[in-house]
Scaffold this active site. Structure first.
Site, PDB file in Angstrom:
ATOM      1  N   GLU A 115       0.745  -1.169  -0.201  1.00  0.00           N
ATOM      2  CA  GLU A 115      -0.055  -0.051   0.008  1.00  0.00           C
ATOM      3  C   GLU A 115       0.776   1.331   0.029  1.00  0.00           C
ATOM      4  OE1 GLU A 115      -4.201  -1.262   1.900  1.00  0.00           O
ATOM      5  OE2 GLU A 115      -2.801  -0.959   3.426  1.00  0.00           O
ATOM      6  N   CYS A 142       3.239   8.503   1.579  1.00  0.00           N
ATOM      7  CA  CYS A 142       3.439   7.346   2.434  1.00  0.00           C
ATOM      8  C   CYS A 142       3.969   6.175   1.429  1.00  0.00           C
ATOM      9  CB  CYS A 142       2.608   7.291   3.442  1.00  0.00           C
ATOM     10  SG  CYS A 142       2.956   5.962   4.694  1.00  0.00           S
ATOM     11  N   CYS A 149       5.425  -6.934   7.881  1.00  0.00           N
ATOM     12  CA  CYS A 149       6.442  -6.830   8.566  1.00  0.00           C
ATOM     13  C   CYS A 149       6.607  -7.742   9.715  1.00  0.00           C
ATOM     14  CB  CYS A 149       6.031  -5.625   9.081  1.00  0.00           C
ATOM     15  SG  CYS A 149       7.306  -4.801  10.336  1.00  0.00           S
ATOM     16  N   CYS A 153       5.121  -5.433  16.163  1.00  0.00           N
ATOM     17  CA  CYS A 153       4.751  -4.257  17.242  1.00  0.00           C
ATOM     18  C   CYS A 153       3.264  -4.749  17.583  1.00  0.00           C
ATOM     19  CB  CYS A 153       4.751  -2.925  16.847  1.00  0.00           C
ATOM     20  SG  CYS A 153       6.559  -2.496  16.444  1.00  0.00           S
ATOM     21  N   CYS A 156       0.187  -2.402  16.098  1.00  0.00           N
ATOM     22  CA  CYS A 156       0.222  -2.317  14.629  1.00  0.00           C
ATOM     23  C   CYS A 156      -0.544  -3.186  13.916  1.00  0.00           C
ATOM     24  CB  CYS A 156       1.651  -1.977  14.206  1.00  0.00           C
ATOM     25  SG  CYS A 156       1.851  -1.938  12.491  1.00  0.00           S
ATOM     26  N   GLY A 200       5.988  -2.229   6.592  1.00  0.00           N
ATOM     27  CA  GLY A 200       7.287  -2.788   6.710  1.00  0.00           C
ATOM     28  C   GLY A 200       8.126  -1.845   7.197  1.00  0.00           C
ATOM     29  N   SER A 230      11.307   6.124   8.598  1.00  0.00           N
ATOM     30  CA  SER A 230      10.779   5.792  10.237  1.00  0.00           C
ATOM     31  C   SER A 230      11.470   4.364  10.330  1.00  0.00           C
ATOM     32  CB  SER A 230       9.580   5.978  10.417  1.00  0.00           C
ATOM     33  OG  SER A 230       8.980   5.385  11.543  1.00  0.00           O
ATOM     34  N   SER A 255      10.776   5.166  15.724  1.00  0.00           N
ATOM     35  CA  SER A 255       9.526   5.017  16.693  1.00  0.00           C
ATOM     36  C   SER A 255       9.666   4.413  17.988  1.00  0.00           C
ATOM     37  CB  SER A 255       8.654   3.665  15.829  1.00  0.00           C
ATOM     38  OG  SER A 255       8.178   4.209  14.520  1.00  0.00           O
ATOM     39  N   ASN A 257       7.646   5.264  20.899  1.00  0.00           N
ATOM     40  CA  ASN A 257       6.347   4.711  21.359  1.00  0.00           C
ATOM     41  C   ASN A 257       6.576   4.616  22.932  1.00  0.00           C
ATOM     42  OD1 ASN A 257       5.625   4.869  18.803  1.00  0.00           O
ATOM     43  ND2 ASN A 257       5.889   2.915  18.534  1.00  0.00           N
ATOM     44  N   CYS A 376      -1.576   5.915  10.281  1.00  0.00           N
ATOM     45  CA  CYS A 376      -0.362   5.021  10.783  1.00  0.00           C
ATOM     46  C   CYS A 376      -0.885   3.900  11.338  1.00  0.00           C
ATOM     47  CB  CYS A 376       0.136   6.011  11.849  1.00  0.00           C
ATOM     48  SG  CYS A 376       0.740   7.499  11.226  1.00  0.00           S
TER      49      CYS A 376
HETATM   50  N1  SAH Z   1       8.009   0.112  10.503  1.00  0.00           N
HETATM   51  C1  SAH Z   1       8.416   1.412  10.565  1.00  0.00           C
HETATM   52  C2  SAH Z   1       7.895   2.328   9.529  1.00  0.00           C
HETATM   53  C3  SAH Z   1       6.409   2.285   9.501  1.00  0.00           C
HETATM   54  S1  SAH Z   1       6.010   3.734  10.390  1.00  0.00           S
HETATM   55  C4  SAH Z   1       8.327   1.915  11.937  1.00  0.00           C
HETATM   56  O1  SAH Z   1       7.786   1.169  12.761  1.00  0.00           O
HETATM   57  O2  SAH Z   1       8.782   3.071  12.240  1.00  0.00           O
HETATM   58  C5  SAH Z   1       4.495   3.335  11.203  1.00  0.00           C
HETATM   59  C6  SAH Z   1       4.310   4.474  12.093  1.00  0.00           C
HETATM   60  O3  SAH Z   1       2.885   4.242  12.855  1.00  0.00           O
HETATM   61  C7  SAH Z   1       5.242   3.907  13.409  1.00  0.00           C
HETATM   62  O4  SAH Z   1       5.831   5.141  14.006  1.00  0.00           O
HETATM   63  C8  SAH Z   1       4.401   3.132  14.289  1.00  0.00           C
HETATM   64  O5  SAH Z   1       4.956   3.587  15.832  1.00  0.00           O
HETATM   65  C9  SAH Z   1       3.034   3.988  14.277  1.00  0.00           C
HETATM   66  N2  SAH Z   1       2.013   3.065  14.388  1.00  0.00           N
HETATM   67  C10 SAH Z   1       1.874   1.716  14.186  1.00  0.00           C
HETATM   68  N3  SAH Z   1       0.662   1.410  14.410  1.00  0.00           N
HETATM   69  C11 SAH Z   1      -0.124   2.395  14.968  1.00  0.00           C
HETATM   70  C12 SAH Z   1      -1.349   2.367  15.015  1.00  0.00           C
HETATM   71  N4  SAH Z   1      -2.403   1.478  15.265  1.00  0.00           N
HETATM   72  N5  SAH Z   1      -1.752   3.898  15.563  1.00  0.00           N
HETATM   73  C13 SAH Z   1      -1.022   4.864  15.284  1.00  0.00           C
HETATM   74  N6  SAH Z   1       0.338   4.633  14.992  1.00  0.00           N
HETATM   75  C14 SAH Z   1       0.443   3.526  14.679  1.00  0.00           C
HETATM   76 FE1  SF4 Z   2       6.640  -3.201  11.513  1.00  0.00          FE
HETATM   77 FE2  SF4 Z   2       6.668  -0.494  11.989  1.00  0.00          FE
HETATM   78 FE3  SF4 Z   2       4.361  -1.846  12.376  1.00  0.00          FE
HETATM   79 FE4  SF4 Z   2       6.147  -2.064  14.071  1.00  0.00          FE
HETATM   80  S1  SF4 Z   2       5.129  -0.146  13.657  1.00  0.00           S
HETATM   81  S2  SF4 Z   2       4.897  -3.881  13.070  1.00  0.00           S
HETATM   82  S3  SF4 Z   2       7.927  -2.060  12.908  1.00  0.00           S
HETATM   83  S4  SF4 Z   2       5.432  -1.577  10.763  1.00  0.00           S
END
Ligand code: SAH
Ligand code: SF4
Length: 385
Positions: A115, A142, A149, A153, A156, A200, A230, A255, A257, A376
């Protein structure tokens, strides 16, 4: 059948495969020149092809009008194609955000999709240049780096897919070229930012990701200072990134968090391998440009990471690093099968204010396109939209 293809492809590895097709997108000018000179053609034809693919955004070899028709035929006959991925589905949100299901051409053993998201920041079309109709003044794309991935996390949606595969260089660049084309973006005139924040973990597909960035800078003509990558904190990737030349290095977002290893370890398994201190040490190795700041992304999970105590702890942590830092606060976006809560009303603003009191600049990231699963952490190839 599958085995035959592998064997035949390896037999032909010195040149273009006569079975299957080979993509030109993803090759840089030097590689295109090599393809041409290996066929007894002038090397500068390679530069013409690069221009056609990356600047003119031509989709078929037969339409590269700067090449003689015979050469176009010859390349196509040998199985070459441009191979740009296609926008297979478009989901539109009321704020102009579009989520695309991108379909890759050359996928073996199975066709895959990922996507990309277009986020315009509009002015209602009032400032259209020279009478041109445009409902955006700047926009952010984006971009995905993998299908699914592996990082896992907890909060996510992409994590639910697991890792299907890495995207190739051409698939990463191709997403961007396809979206630029859809919106008739004039690179150099229009302000377009790229964020490698789609599906990813870019730093677990480092070589392809970084080669794609170099192509986007050198051939497509986008500035690395308008790109942000990121990472969830893949330390070897951050260390390699620190050694990249400033002319091709995007800005970095981590990230984070969570304000400490205990919470972070619970919601991001990657923290058990590379805890916060190791990530910060790696980030410190990056020779930042003047005024460049490192972004720390912080997803606010209701009742887990969104309290004032955590804001103070985060502020102190970032201050202690001495890094020029800013924080992007993202209220958690819900999705099926993920068991967290959105932050309580007021919690996000209170968190921002508590960080500001600690001397850390924080910005609220507005959720874009939540209703079409474009925000996100929501990229999971949802086909309802
Ligand atoms: N994998 C990389 C790049 C993806 S960025 C990374 O994790 O950094 C995606 C961003 O969205 C990250 O900062 C992640 O922490 C955030 N994210 C993931 N799931 C989310 C959710 N359900 N709501 C809001 N942000 C989220
Ligand atoms: Fe992968 Fe980023 Fe989602 Fe974590 S937040 S599972 S690193 S895409």
């Amino acid at each position: 059948m599958a085995d035959d293809r592998v064997q035949l492809a390896s037999l032909n590895s010195a040149g273009p495969s006569t079975v299957g097709q080979q993509s030109l997108i993803g090759l840089d000018a030097a590689e295109l020149e090599a393809v041409l000179s290996a066929r007894g053609e002038a090397r500068w034809r390679g530069a013409q092809i690069a221009e056609a693919i990356y600047r003119q955004r031509v989709k078929e070899i037969t339409e590269i009008t700067t090449l003689p028709a015979a050469l176009r035929q010859k390349l196509a006959g040998e199985g070459w194609k441009i191979g740009r991925p296609a926008i297979a589905r478009v989901f539109q949100a009321s704020d102009g955000t579009e989520r695309y299901l991108i379909e890759f051409e050359d996928t073996f053993p199975k066709a895959e999709t990922a996507e990309a998201v277009w986020m315009p920041e509009g002015d209602g079309g009032e400032s259209g240049d020279e009478g041109e109709e445009r409902d955006w003044r700047r926009a952010t794309i984006c971009v995905s780096s993998q299908v699914g991935c592996a990082v896992g996390c907890q909060f996510c949606l992409t994590a639910q897919l697991g890792l299907q595969r890495n995207l190739t260089v051409g698939e990463i660049v191709g997403q961007v070229v396809a979206v630029l084309d859809r919106h008739s973006v004039e690179v150099g005139r229009d302000r377009v930012n790229l964020v490698f924040m789609g599906m990813g973990e870019p730093f677990l597909n480092y070589d392809n990701f970084m080669k794609a960035v170099r192509l986007l800078v050198v051939e497509v003509g986008l500035s690395p200072q308008r790109m942000t990558v990121s990472t969830s904190g893949i330390v070897p990737g951050i260390e390699r990134f620190a050694a990249e030349a400033a002319e091709v290095r995007p800005k970095l977002a981590i990230s984070l968090n969570a304000p400490n290893d205990q919470i972070r370890g619970e919601i991001m398994p990657v923290n058990r391998k590379w805890p916060i201190a190791a990530v910060i040490e790696a980030v410190r190795k990056i020779p930042l440009r003047p005024r460049e700041r490192v972004t720390f992304e912080y997803v606010l999970l209701g009742g887990v990471t969104d309290g004032p105590q955590q804001a103070r702890e985060l502020g102190r942590l970032l201050r202690r690093t001495g890094l020029p830092a800013k924080v992007n606060l993202i209220a958690w976006n819900p999705g099926p099968g993920v068991e967290f809560k959105t932050p309580a009303p007021g919690a996000v603003e209170a968190f921002r204010a508590a960080l500001a009191a600690e001397g850390i600049a924080a910005y609220l990231r507005q959720p874009r396109g939540r209703e079409i699963y474009a925000a996100c952490g929501q990229l999971k190839r949802t086909v309802e939209g």
